[in-house]
Design a protein around this motif. Sequence first.
Motif, mmCIF file in Angstrom:
data_model
loop_
_atom_site.group_PDB
_atom_site.id
_atom_site.type_symbol
_atom_site.label_atom_id
_atom_site.label_comp_id
_atom_site.label_asym_id
_atom_site.label_seq_id
_atom_site.Cartn_x
_atom_site.Cartn_y
_atom_site.Cartn_z
ATOM 1 N N ARG A 1 0.837 -1.199 0.000
ATOM 2 C CA ARG A 1 0.000 0.000 0.000
ATOM 3 C C ARG A 1 0.868 1.243 0.000
ATOM 4 O O ARG A 1 1.967 1.263 0.540
ATOM 5 C CB ARG A 1 -0.899 0.039 1.242
ATOM 6 N N GLY A 2 0.324 2.323 -0.564
ATOM 7 C CA GLY A 2 0.988 3.619 -0.539
ATOM 8 C C GLY A 2 2.271 3.653 -1.331
ATOM 9 O O GLY A 2 3.269 4.207 -0.875
ATOM 10 N N CYS A 3 2.255 3.088 -2.525
ATOM 11 C CA CYS A 3 3.480 3.003 -3.327
ATOM 12 C C CYS A 3 3.648 4.212 -4.245
ATOM 13 O O CYS A 3 2.679 4.760 -4.767
ATOM 14 C CB CYS A 3 3.465 1.732 -4.168
ATOM 15 N N ASN A 4 4.916 4.605 -4.413
ATOM 16 C CA ASN A 4 5.296 5.624 -5.390
ATOM 17 C C ASN A 4 6.698 5.271 -5.903
ATOM 18 O O ASN A 4 7.192 4.182 -5.625
ATOM 19 C CB ASN A 4 5.239 7.035 -4.775
ATOM 20 N N ALA A 5 7.338 6.183 -6.590
ATOM 21 C CA ALA A 5 8.657 5.904 -7.170
ATOM 22 C C ALA A 5 9.715 5.589 -6.107
ATOM 23 O O ALA A 5 10.704 4.922 -6.395
ATOM 24 C CB ALA A 5 9.105 7.097 -8.012
ATOM 25 N N ASP A 6 9.507 6.070 -4.888
ATOM 26 C CA ASP A 6 10.480 5.857 -3.811
ATOM 27 C C ASP A 6 10.241 4.576 -3.028
ATOM 28 O O ASP A 6 10.983 4.267 -2.098
ATOM 29 C CB ASP A 6 10.452 7.040 -2.836
ATOM 30 N N GLY A 7 9.199 3.833 -3.346
ATOM 31 C CA GLY A 7 8.906 2.598 -2.619
ATOM 32 C C GLY A 7 7.481 2.594 -2.103
ATOM 33 O O GLY A 7 6.643 3.373 -2.555
ATOM 34 N N CYS A 8 7.219 1.719 -1.154
ATOM 35 C CA CYS A 8 5.868 1.555 -0.615
ATOM 36 C C CYS A 8 5.845 1.871 0.877
ATOM 37 O O CYS A 8 6.734 1.429 1.618
ATOM 38 C CB CYS A 8 5.378 0.128 -0.835
ATOM 39 N N ALA A 9 4.825 2.605 1.312
ATOM 40 C CA ALA A 9 4.674 2.913 2.736
ATOM 41 C C ALA A 9 4.482 1.626 3.530
ATOM 42 O O ALA A 9 5.032 1.467 4.617
ATOM 43 C CB ALA A 9 3.499 3.859 2.953
ATOM 44 N N ILE A 10 3.688 0.696 2.989
ATOM 45 C CA ILE A 10 3.470 -0.603 3.623
ATOM 46 C C ILE A 10 3.897 -1.681 2.636
ATOM 47 O O ILE A 10 3.190 -1.971 1.676
ATOM 48 C CB ILE A 10 1.998 -0.798 4.046
ATOM 49 N N PRO A 11 5.085 -2.271 2.854
ATOM 50 C CA PRO A 11 5.575 -3.321 1.956
ATOM 51 C C PRO A 11 4.770 -4.621 2.110
ATOM 52 O O PRO A 11 4.041 -4.792 3.096
ATOM 53 C CB PRO A 11 7.017 -3.539 2.403
ATOM 54 N N PRO A 12 4.913 -5.546 1.163
ATOM 55 C CA PRO A 12 4.230 -6.842 1.271
ATOM 56 C C PRO A 12 4.626 -7.570 2.558
ATOM 57 O O PRO A 12 5.743 -7.418 3.047
ATOM 58 C CB PRO A 12 4.724 -7.618 0.046
ATOM 59 N N ASN A 13 3.703 -8.359 3.078
ATOM 60 C CA ASN A 13 3.917 -9.205 4.261
ATOM 61 C C ASN A 13 4.344 -8.429 5.505
ATOM 62 O O ASN A 13 5.107 -8.927 6.330
ATOM 63 C CB ASN A 13 4.924 -10.319 3.948
ATOM 64 N N SER A 14 3.818 -7.215 5.659
ATOM 65 C CA SER A 14 4.163 -6.385 6.807
ATOM 66 C C SER A 14 3.290 -6.695 8.014
ATOM 67 O O SER A 14 2.069 -6.806 7.908
ATOM 68 C CB SER A 14 3.995 -4.898 6.465
ATOM 69 N N LYS A 15 3.946 -6.797 9.154
ATOM 70 C CA LYS A 15 3.257 -6.874 10.440
ATOM 71 C C LYS A 15 3.051 -5.430 10.883
ATOM 72 O O LYS A 15 3.974 -4.615 10.799
ATOM 73 C CB LYS A 15 4.131 -7.621 11.445
ATOM 74 N N LEU A 16 1.833 -5.101 11.325
ATOM 75 C CA LEU A 16 1.498 -3.723 11.667
ATOM 76 C C LEU A 16 1.207 -3.562 13.154
ATOM 77 O O LEU A 16 0.690 -4.476 13.800
ATOM 78 C CB LEU A 16 0.260 -3.268 10.881
ATOM 79 N N GLU A 17 1.494 -2.377 13.672
ATOM 80 C CA GLU A 17 1.052 -1.980 15.006
ATOM 81 C C GLU A 17 -0.058 -0.953 14.793
ATOM 82 O O GLU A 17 0.162 0.097 14.197
ATOM 83 C CB GLU A 17 2.184 -1.353 15.807
ATOM 84 N N LEU A 18 -1.244 -1.268 15.258
ATOM 85 C CA LEU A 18 -2.412 -0.403 15.082
ATOM 86 C C LEU A 18 -2.891 0.059 16.449
ATOM 87 O O LEU A 18 -3.141 -0.767 17.334
ATOM 88 C CB LEU A 18 -3.527 -1.166 14.364
ATOM 89 N N THR A 19 -3.003 1.363 16.623
ATOM 90 C CA THR A 19 -3.588 1.937 17.836
ATOM 91 C C THR A 19 -4.876 2.629 17.421
ATOM 92 O O THR A 19 -4.876 3.437 16.496
ATOM 93 C CB THR A 19 -2.630 2.946 18.495
ATOM 94 N N VAL A 20 -5.972 2.282 18.107
ATOM 95 C CA VAL A 20 -7.299 2.800 17.748
ATOM 96 C C VAL A 20 -7.986 3.346 18.989
ATOM 97 O O VAL A 20 -8.010 2.700 20.034
ATOM 98 C CB VAL A 20 -8.193 1.689 17.141
ATOM 99 N N GLU A 21 -8.559 4.539 18.847
ATOM 100 C CA GLU A 21 -9.457 5.097 19.847
ATOM 101 C C GLU A 21 -10.845 5.125 19.216
ATOM 102 O O GLU A 21 -11.050 5.770 18.193
ATOM 103 C CB GLU A 21 -9.031 6.509 20.240
ATOM 104 N N LEU A 22 -11.792 4.415 19.801
ATOM 105 C CA LEU A 22 -13.171 4.393 19.300
ATOM 106 C C LEU A 22 -13.895 5.589 19.899
ATOM 107 O O LEU A 22 -14.125 5.643 21.106
ATOM 108 C CB LEU A 22 -13.865 3.086 19.676
ATOM 109 N N ILE A 23 -14.243 6.570 19.058
ATOM 110 C CA ILE A 23 -14.832 7.807 19.581
ATOM 111 C C ILE A 23 -16.317 7.953 19.294
ATOM 112 O O ILE A 23 -16.957 8.840 19.846
ATOM 113 C CB ILE A 23 -14.058 9.060 19.104
ATOM 114 N N GLY A 24 -16.875 7.091 18.465
ATOM 115 C CA GLY A 24 -18.311 7.205 18.228
ATOM 116 C C GLY A 24 -18.864 6.105 17.356
ATOM 117 O O GLY A 24 -18.145 5.418 16.644
ATOM 118 N N ILE A 25 -20.178 5.935 17.470
ATOM 119 C CA ILE A 25 -20.949 5.022 16.631
ATOM 120 C C ILE A 25 -22.094 5.853 16.077
ATOM 121 O O ILE A 25 -22.784 6.532 16.845
ATOM 122 C CB ILE A 25 -21.523 3.841 17.440
#
Length: 151
Positions: free
Chosen positions: A109-133
Motif C-alpha cells: 500500500r501507498g506506493c510511489n517511485a520511492d517505494g511503498c509505505a506498507i511493503p508486502p507481508n508487513s506486520k502492523l502496530e495499530l492503535t485505535v481510539e473508538l470515539i463514536g458510533i
Amino acid sequence: MAFVLPGTNNTCNTLEAKGMQVCELKQGNGPEPVEDDIVKCNYEIKLVDSNKVVVNARNYLFQLGIGEVIAGWELLILGDPSGKLEAMQVGSVRRAIIPASLAYGDGKRGCNADGCAIPPNSKLELTVELIGIKGVTQLSGGASAVPFELS
C-alpha cells in the motif's frame, strides 16, 4: 495533527486473538458497536519492523463488516466470537500487533517511485481510539452526546 493517546499509562496485559497481540490502553464505558455500524475512530498505523508511522488520522469514519478496513482492525473493534477478545466500547483505546495475514498479506500500500509505505507481508502496530458510533454516540465518563451525522 497527530493522534495522541489519552492518559499516561501505556502498559497493558496482552491478549491473544487469532494471532494478534492486543493491549487495552484505556477502557471506555460507552456502547459497543456491532457489524454494519458506522464508527468514528482516531488511529495510528506503524510498521512493526521499523517502528515507522505510516498513517495517523483523526475522526476516520467507516462501516464495520464490509471490508472497508483490514480484518485485524475489525477484529480489534468487534472482538473475537470465541470470547478471547470483547468488543470495544466507545471511549476505549487499544493497541494491537497485527500479522500480515490479518493486514494486507502479500499486498502493498501507498506506493510511489520511492517505494511503498506498507511493503508486502508487513506486520502492523495499530492503535485505535473508538470515539463514536453513528446514531449511538456516548462520551467518555458516560455523558450522552448528540449522535454524529455523516457530511
